[in-house]
Design an enzyme around this catalytic site. Structure first.
Site, mmCIF file in Angstrom:
data_model
loop_
_atom_site.group_PDB
_atom_site.id
_atom_site.type_symbol
_atom_site.label_atom_id
_atom_site.label_comp_id
_atom_site.label_asym_id
_atom_site.label_seq_id
_atom_site.Cartn_x
_atom_site.Cartn_y
_atom_site.Cartn_z
ATOM 1 N N TYR A 95 -21.511 7.280 -15.278
ATOM 2 C CA TYR A 95 -20.876 7.885 -14.097
ATOM 3 C C TYR A 95 -21.213 7.178 -12.789
ATOM 4 O O TYR A 95 -20.597 7.446 -11.769
ATOM 5 C CB TYR A 95 -21.210 9.384 -14.009
ATOM 6 C CG TYR A 95 -20.331 10.200 -14.929
ATOM 7 C CD1 TYR A 95 -18.954 10.307 -14.694
ATOM 8 C CD2 TYR A 95 -20.845 10.822 -16.062
ATOM 9 C CE1 TYR A 95 -18.131 11.022 -15.559
ATOM 10 C CE2 TYR A 95 -20.031 11.537 -16.927
ATOM 11 C CZ TYR A 95 -18.675 11.631 -16.667
ATOM 12 O OH TYR A 95 -17.859 12.329 -17.513
ATOM 13 N N GLU A 181 -28.292 21.173 -40.866
ATOM 14 C CA GLU A 181 -27.212 20.269 -40.410
ATOM 15 C C GLU A 181 -26.418 20.853 -39.254
ATOM 16 O O GLU A 181 -26.215 20.207 -38.231
ATOM 17 C CB GLU A 181 -26.262 19.962 -41.577
ATOM 18 C CG GLU A 181 -25.100 19.079 -41.164
ATOM 19 C CD GLU A 181 -24.042 18.897 -42.252
ATOM 20 O OE1 GLU A 181 -22.954 18.416 -41.899
ATOM 21 O OE2 GLU A 181 -24.283 19.222 -43.421
ATOM 22 N N ASP A 234 -24.622 20.531 -45.841
ATOM 23 C CA ASP A 234 -23.448 20.814 -46.668
ATOM 24 C C ASP A 234 -23.508 19.931 -47.914
ATOM 25 O O ASP A 234 -24.015 18.809 -47.858
ATOM 26 C CB ASP A 234 -22.153 20.484 -45.902
ATOM 27 C CG ASP A 234 -21.851 21.493 -44.800
ATOM 28 O OD1 ASP A 234 -22.411 22.598 -44.842
ATOM 29 O OD2 ASP A 234 -21.060 21.160 -43.889
#
Length: 353
Positions: A95, A181, A234
């Protein structure tokens, strides 16, 4: 800091010498994305080999002149920050001149290239990552500015500190660390007061692929407490990939492996073999996409899978079924099955790999 300043001065001196000899200046950077530059070491994970293949960022070539200029620009910003003992995030750097840099990812890549080129960890360059990870459970510490943080009494999670190297006075009675996760599962375990119920523990989530600070914190906790670290992911190629990043590191950050990897990390769940064992209904599972197949095949070829025969077996089960499952699939058994039955049983009876 004198080491950092000297390293940057040496680079600039090289540029000036080339100009004095009427040659086009060149910056030489290790090729971080090339698997040929990586070796696998059981005790460290993926690390960059000495004398690895490099690429040149030339100032006289249209393809790389812009990158050359941006590297010098960011080097000058780092030099000023180290001199004045101030810090900035990668976002702050972007920025400071969005038109010049064009995108955040350009800044991220250049900072990693600079860190690799100078052989200096990113924190020592006074560049901080924006943190997205959370930590909760039996842990307290003091931040660099003296702020005392207690994760134990908090009903909500604490953001992973942006300067992990600076935290001190870490205390914990935790018996293990659980890396989760996804944010949704992490929040669910938090709501169920999981870290107090089974036995005191520390829970961490990188909310998907972990940022640098989350990985640094996991490593710091391991160095401080030497307690078991388990992962809850997962049962899909993406989850396995994320777990491997915590355990063995990533190719792009292999030059910093010693600070980031924890090779003792264990796979607690969700294992592909669990799905059959728990009689999870086929309708609750998700069919593989072509992308999943490719990702799994690439993981199976990686050097670290060969030394993990039990992991290899689980990946073969996943490949044969061509089905994947999210941790949330356990709610199909019962709403609090994960925190009340699944995790306590796994931890008690050693159901990890």
């Amino acid at each position: 800091s004198s080491e950092v300043l000297e390293a940057i001065e040496n680079v600039i001196q090289g540029v000036l010498q080339s100009l004095a000899q009427k040659k086009a200046p060149v910056l030489t950077v290790a090729n971080r994305a090339d698997w040929r530059n990586i070796e696998f070491k059981d005790s460290v994970g993926l690390q960059m080999i000495p004398g690895c293949a490099t690429k040149q960022i030339r100032s006289d070539c249209p393809q790389s002149a812009r990158r050359f200029a941006l590297m010098l620009k960011i080097l000058s910003m780092i030099y000023k920050m180290v001199q004045s003992n101030t810090y900035a995030t990668k976002r702050d750097i972007y920025y400071s001149d969005t038109l010049l840099f064009g995108s955040q990812s350009v800044v991220d890549q250049i900072i990693n290239d600079i860190s690799c080129m100078l052989k200096i960890p990113r924190r020592s360059l006074h560049v901080l990552s924006t943190t997205k990870g959370f930590v909760a459970g039996n842990l307290s510490y003091t931040e660099e500015d003296g702020t005392k943080v207690n994760c134990t009494c908090s009903a909500t999670a604490v953001t992973v500190p942006s300067n992990v190297q600076g935290i001190k006075n870490l205390t914990s009675h935790a018996k293990f660390i659980l890396i989760v996760e996804k944010d949704a599962t992490f929040q669910r375990l938090l709501d169920d007061d999981f870290f107090n119920k089974v036995s005191p523990c520390i829970m961490i989530t990188g909310r998907g692929i972990p940022d640098l600070n989350t990985r640094l914190l996991v490593r710091k906790l391991w160095d401080s407490f030497q307690i078991p670290i388990f992962t809850l992911m997962d049962a899909d190629p993406h989850g396995v990939e994320i777990m491997c990043v915590y355990k063995y590191g990533s190719v792009s950050m292999s030059f910093e492996a010693h600070h980031l990897t924890v090779p003792s990390v264990k796979w607690l769940g969700l294992l592909p073999s669990d799905l059959k064992r728990l009689n999870i209904c086929k309708d609750a599972l998700i069919p593989f996409t072509k992308q999943d197949e490719n990702k799994l095949a690439s993981i199976q070829r990686r050097p670290y899978i060969a030394c993990q025969p039990l992991w290899k077996k689980e990946l073969e089960i996943m490949a044969a079924s061509k089905l994947k499952a999210e941790i949330q699939v356990l709610t199909s058994v019962s709403s609090d099955y994960l925190s009340r039955v699944y995790l306590p049983n796994k931890l008690q009876f050693g159901g990890w790999l």
